[in-house]
Write a protein that holds these residues in place. Structure first.
Motif, PDB file in Angstrom:
ATOM      1  N   LEU A   1       0.818  -1.215   0.000  1.00  0.00           N
ATOM      2  CA  LEU A   1       0.000   0.000   0.000  1.00  0.00           C
ATOM      3  C   LEU A   1       0.855   1.270   0.000  1.00  0.00           C
ATOM      4  CD1 LEU A   1      -2.887  -0.936   2.475  1.00  0.00           C
ATOM      5  CD2 LEU A   1      -2.911  -0.966  -0.016  1.00  0.00           C
ATOM      6  N   ASP A   2       2.011   1.211   0.649  1.00  0.00           N
ATOM      7  CA  ASP A   2       2.911   2.367   0.665  1.00  0.00           C
ATOM      8  C   ASP A   2       3.604   2.571  -0.679  1.00  0.00           C
ATOM      9  OD1 ASP A   2       2.310   2.986   3.263  1.00  0.00           O
ATOM     10  OD2 ASP A   2       4.050   1.972   4.123  1.00  0.00           O
ATOM     11  N   ASN A   3       3.521   1.560  -1.547  1.00  0.00           N
ATOM     12  CA  ASN A   3       4.193   1.629  -2.854  1.00  0.00           C
ATOM     13  C   ASN A   3       3.224   1.306  -3.991  1.00  0.00           C
ATOM     14  OD1 ASN A   3       7.347   1.859  -2.272  1.00  0.00           O
ATOM     15  ND2 ASN A   3       6.452   0.505  -0.730  1.00  0.00           N
ATOM     16  N   GLN A   4       2.021   1.884  -3.902  1.00  0.00           N
ATOM     17  CA  GLN A   4       0.999   1.613  -4.907  1.00  0.00           C
ATOM     18  C   GLN A   4       1.482   1.993  -6.305  1.00  0.00           C
ATOM     19  OE1 GLN A   4      -3.002   3.024  -3.886  1.00  0.00           O
ATOM     20  NE2 GLN A   4      -2.324   3.222  -1.763  1.00  0.00           N
ATOM     21  N   GLY A   5       1.233   1.094  -7.255  1.00  0.00           N
ATOM     22  CA  GLY A   5       1.576   1.357  -8.639  1.00  0.00           C
ATOM     23  C   GLY A   5       3.043   1.152  -8.971  1.00  0.00           C
ATOM     24  N   ILE A   6       3.845   0.751  -7.982  1.00  0.00           N
ATOM     25  CA  ILE A   6       5.279   0.549  -8.195  1.00  0.00           C
ATOM     26  C   ILE A   6       5.567  -0.940  -8.315  1.00  0.00           C
ATOM     27  CG2 ILE A   6       7.590   0.851  -7.219  1.00  0.00           C
ATOM     28  CD1 ILE A   6       6.524   3.322  -5.771  1.00  0.00           C
ATOM     29  N   ALA A   7       6.303  -1.333  -9.342  1.00  0.00           N
ATOM     30  CA  ALA A   7       6.711  -2.729  -9.502  1.00  0.00           C
ATOM     31  C   ALA A   7       7.794  -3.046  -8.481  1.00  0.00           C
ATOM     32  CB  ALA A   7       7.222  -2.965 -10.923  1.00  0.00           C
ATOM     33  N   LEU A   8       7.536  -4.025  -7.628  1.00  0.00           N
ATOM     34  CA  LEU A   8       8.460  -4.395  -6.560  1.00  0.00           C
ATOM     35  C   LEU A   8       9.061  -5.762  -6.853  1.00  0.00           C
ATOM     36  CD1 LEU A   8       6.159  -3.364  -3.579  1.00  0.00           C
ATOM     37  CD2 LEU A   8       8.073  -2.045  -4.506  1.00  0.00           C
ATOM     38  N   THR A   9      10.364  -5.826  -6.966  1.00  0.00           N
ATOM     39  CA  THR A   9      11.015  -7.114  -7.202  1.00  0.00           C
ATOM     40  C   THR A   9      10.939  -7.963  -5.937  1.00  0.00           C
ATOM     41  OG1 THR A   9      13.194  -6.367  -6.459  1.00  0.00           O
ATOM     42  CG2 THR A   9      12.641  -6.030  -8.795  1.00  0.00           C
ATOM     43  N   ARG A  10      11.067  -9.273  -6.102  1.00  0.00           N
ATOM     44  CA  ARG A  10      11.076 -10.160  -4.940  1.00  0.00           C
ATOM     45  C   ARG A  10      12.248  -9.836  -4.022  1.00  0.00           C
ATOM     46  NH1 ARG A  10       8.738 -13.161  -8.962  1.00  0.00           N
ATOM     47  NH2 ARG A  10       6.926 -14.437  -8.345  1.00  0.00           N
ATOM     48  N   GLU A  11      13.387  -9.507  -4.599  1.00  0.00           N
ATOM     49  CA  GLU A  11      14.548  -9.163  -3.780  1.00  0.00           C
ATOM     50  C   GLU A  11      14.273  -7.925  -2.942  1.00  0.00           C
ATOM     51  OE1 GLU A  11      19.322  -8.150  -4.250  1.00  0.00           O
ATOM     52  OE2 GLU A  11      18.036  -8.247  -6.024  1.00  0.00           O
ATOM     53  N   ARG A  12      13.645  -6.928  -3.544  1.00  0.00           N
ATOM     54  CA  ARG A  12      13.331  -5.693  -2.819  1.00  0.00           C
ATOM     55  C   ARG A  12      12.346  -5.961  -1.688  1.00  0.00           C
ATOM     56  NH1 ARG A  12      11.053  -0.146  -5.698  1.00  0.00           N
ATOM     57  NH2 ARG A  12      10.829   1.108  -3.794  1.00  0.00           N
TER      58      ARG A  12
ATOM     59  N   MET B   1      -7.870 -11.601   1.634  1.00  0.00           N
ATOM     60  CA  MET B   1      -8.442 -10.349   1.148  1.00  0.00           C
ATOM     61  C   MET B   1      -9.617 -10.557   0.202  1.00  0.00           C
ATOM     62  SD  MET B   1      -4.971  -8.113   0.489  1.00  0.00           S
ATOM     63  CE  MET B   1      -5.895  -6.673  -0.118  1.00  0.00           C
ATOM     64  N   GLY B   2      -9.871 -11.801  -0.183  1.00  0.00           N
ATOM     65  CA  GLY B   2     -10.977 -12.072  -1.092  1.00  0.00           C
ATOM     66  C   GLY B   2     -10.764 -11.426  -2.449  1.00  0.00           C
ATOM     67  N   VAL B   3     -11.817 -10.807  -3.003  1.00  0.00           N
ATOM     68  CA  VAL B   3     -11.703 -10.203  -4.335  1.00  0.00           C
ATOM     69  C   VAL B   3     -10.690  -9.058  -4.348  1.00  0.00           C
ATOM     70  CG1 VAL B   3     -14.013 -10.868  -5.053  1.00  0.00           C
ATOM     71  CG2 VAL B   3     -13.679  -8.673  -3.885  1.00  0.00           C
ATOM     72  N   LYS B   4     -10.479  -8.412  -3.195  1.00  0.00           N
ATOM     73  CA  LYS B   4      -9.502  -7.320  -3.139  1.00  0.00           C
ATOM     74  C   LYS B   4      -8.082  -7.839  -3.319  1.00  0.00           C
ATOM     75  CE  LYS B   4     -12.612  -4.155  -2.254  1.00  0.00           C
ATOM     76  NZ  LYS B   4     -12.972  -3.097  -3.220  1.00  0.00           N
ATOM     77  N   GLY B   5      -7.893  -9.142  -3.103  1.00  0.00           N
ATOM     78  CA  GLY B   5      -6.575  -9.717  -3.303  1.00  0.00           C
ATOM     79  C   GLY B   5      -6.110  -9.623  -4.741  1.00  0.00           C
ATOM     80  N   GLU B   6      -7.074  -9.460  -5.657  1.00  0.00           N
ATOM     81  CA  GLU B   6      -6.724  -9.334  -7.074  1.00  0.00           C
ATOM     82  C   GLU B   6      -6.000  -8.027  -7.379  1.00  0.00           C
ATOM     83  OE1 GLU B   6     -10.318  -9.841  -9.251  1.00  0.00           O
ATOM     84  OE2 GLU B   6     -10.736 -11.836  -8.435  1.00  0.00           O
ATOM     85  N   LEU B   7      -6.034  -7.075  -6.408  1.00  0.00           N
ATOM     86  CA  LEU B   7      -5.316  -5.815  -6.603  1.00  0.00           C
ATOM     87  C   LEU B   7      -3.802  -6.000  -6.467  1.00  0.00           C
ATOM     88  CD1 LEU B   7      -7.643  -3.386  -4.594  1.00  0.00           C
ATOM     89  CD2 LEU B   7      -7.648  -3.869  -7.052  1.00  0.00           C
ATOM     90  N   ILE B   8      -3.392  -7.116  -5.911  1.00  0.00           N
ATOM     91  CA  ILE B   8      -1.963  -7.444  -5.847  1.00  0.00           C
ATOM     92  C   ILE B   8      -1.634  -8.192  -7.134  1.00  0.00           C
ATOM     93  CG2 ILE B   8      -0.115  -8.608  -4.586  1.00  0.00           C
ATOM     94  CD1 ILE B   8      -1.865  -8.418  -2.073  1.00  0.00           C
TER      95      ILE B   8
ATOM     96  N   LYS C   1       2.996  -6.001  -7.778  1.00  0.00           N
ATOM     97  CA  LYS C   1       2.620  -4.588  -7.740  1.00  0.00           C
ATOM     98  C   LYS C   1       1.183  -4.480  -7.229  1.00  0.00           C
ATOM     99  CE  LYS C   1       1.812  -2.542 -11.688  1.00  0.00           C
ATOM    100  NZ  LYS C   1       1.994  -1.797 -12.973  1.00  0.00           N
ATOM    101  N   PHE C   2       0.956  -3.555  -6.295  1.00  0.00           N
ATOM    102  CA  PHE C   2      -0.399  -3.270  -5.851  1.00  0.00           C
ATOM    103  C   PHE C   2      -0.949  -2.152  -6.715  1.00  0.00           C
ATOM    104  CE2 PHE C   2      -3.740  -1.195  -3.557  1.00  0.00           C
ATOM    105  CZ  PHE C   2      -4.439  -2.233  -2.948  1.00  0.00           C
ATOM    106  N   GLU C   3      -2.078  -2.432  -7.353  1.00  0.00           N
ATOM    107  CA  GLU C   3      -2.664  -1.461  -8.283  1.00  0.00           C
ATOM    108  C   GLU C   3      -4.156  -1.387  -8.037  1.00  0.00           C
ATOM    109  OE1 GLU C   3      -1.152  -0.362 -12.606  1.00  0.00           O
ATOM    110  OE2 GLU C   3      -2.212  -2.268 -12.572  1.00  0.00           O
ATOM    111  N   ALA C   4      -4.615  -0.286  -7.441  1.00  0.00           N
ATOM    112  CA  ALA C   4      -6.032  -0.104  -7.138  1.00  0.00           C
ATOM    113  C   ALA C   4      -6.800   0.174  -8.421  1.00  0.00           C
ATOM    114  CB  ALA C   4      -6.222   1.032  -6.153  1.00  0.00           C
ATOM    115  N   ASP C   5      -8.064  -0.228  -8.419  1.00  0.00           N
ATOM    116  CA  ASP C   5      -8.920   0.044  -9.572  1.00  0.00           C
ATOM    117  C   ASP C   5      -9.076   1.534  -9.752  1.00  0.00           C
ATOM    118  OD1 ASP C   5      -9.305  -2.660  -9.980  1.00  0.00           O
ATOM    119  OD2 ASP C   5     -11.064  -2.717  -8.664  1.00  0.00           O
ATOM    120  N   ALA C   6      -9.127   1.957 -10.977  1.00  0.00           N
ATOM    121  CA  ALA C   6      -9.311   3.389 -11.283  1.00  0.00           C
ATOM    122  C   ALA C   6     -10.701   3.835 -10.862  1.00  0.00           C
ATOM    123  CB  ALA C   6      -9.108   3.622 -12.756  1.00  0.00           C
TER     124      ALA C   6
END
Length: 225
Positions: free
Chosen positions: A165-176, A204-211, A220-225
């Protein structure tokens, strides 16, 4: 002083761990078996972390972990074990264990893990509530609500979601992710992250799809527009 519970049926091991913790100004409570651990934990609501041995008579560490997670889904748990098989490690993560250290281990590594976990716990408490797409993460209260429904997360799942959530829209590598959520001295691999993300999505149910999974890279966590 920050209070830590050390649970091990071997007095020598308890003394070793306690000595290092006391040097770092932690207050240490001890338990020699599983039932004593549960009694001590129930009597001390301010315990910030548990160091728990797996192989104990009468009630093993897995049973203790299950009971503690039923009472407190958020308190961090470091498991100590002489066994190093992959299925044991995965079982620990399934139960909500935050760190998994195989005996024999370096006390300095253990101290680094303890400090990293408590530092991240403090950082979570210092930040505000995050709300997005029906998800409300209260970091100070260690509480997650999704569309008004309380969702119980383990300490590590909570940290993982907070990082997303602190890095919404940012691609996060597994190492990071490993470096930030598991600390820089953690020698895990992609399996650890993937296991936790799978459990987090399920809770998280259906909200888990945001990951979102980024194949070959991470998440990457990406919220629906």
């Amino acid at each position: 002083m920050k209070k830590i519970l050390v649970v091990d049926d071997e007095k020598r091991m308890r003394i070793l761990v306690k000595d290092f913790l006391v040097r770092e100004k932690y207050q240490v409570l001890e338990a020699a078996d599983g039932q004593e651990a549960l009694d001590v934990f129930a009597a001390n609501s301010d315990i910030l972390l548990i160091i728990l041995d797996v192989m104990m008579p009468n009630m093993d560490g897995w049973q203790v972990c299950r009971e503690i997670r039923r009472i407190s889904p958020g308190v961090p748990i470091i498991m100590l074990t002489a066994r190093s098989e992959e299925r044991d490690e995965l079982q620990g993560f399934d139960l909500g264990v935050d760190e998994y250290i195989t005996k024999p281990f370096s006390p300095m590594i253990l101290m680094a893990r303890v400090q990293a976990i408590l530092r991240r716990t403090q950082e979570l408490g210092d930040k505000s509530v995050v709300e997005v797409a029906g998800i409300k993460l209260d970091k100070s209260a260690h509480m997650l609500e999704i569309d008004g429904r309380i969702v119980d997360l383990s300490h590590k799942e909570f940290e993982l979601l907070s990082y997303f959530l602190d890095n919404q829209g940012i691609a996060l590598t597994r190492e990071r992710i490993l470096n930030r959520v598991w600390s820089y001295d953690y020698y895990g691999d992609a399996r650890t992250i993937d296991t936790h993300v799978k459990k987090l999505r399920s809770k998280m149910g259906v909200k888990g799809e945001l990951i979102k999974t980024i194949w070959g890279l991470g998440y990457k966590f990406e919220a629906d527009a």
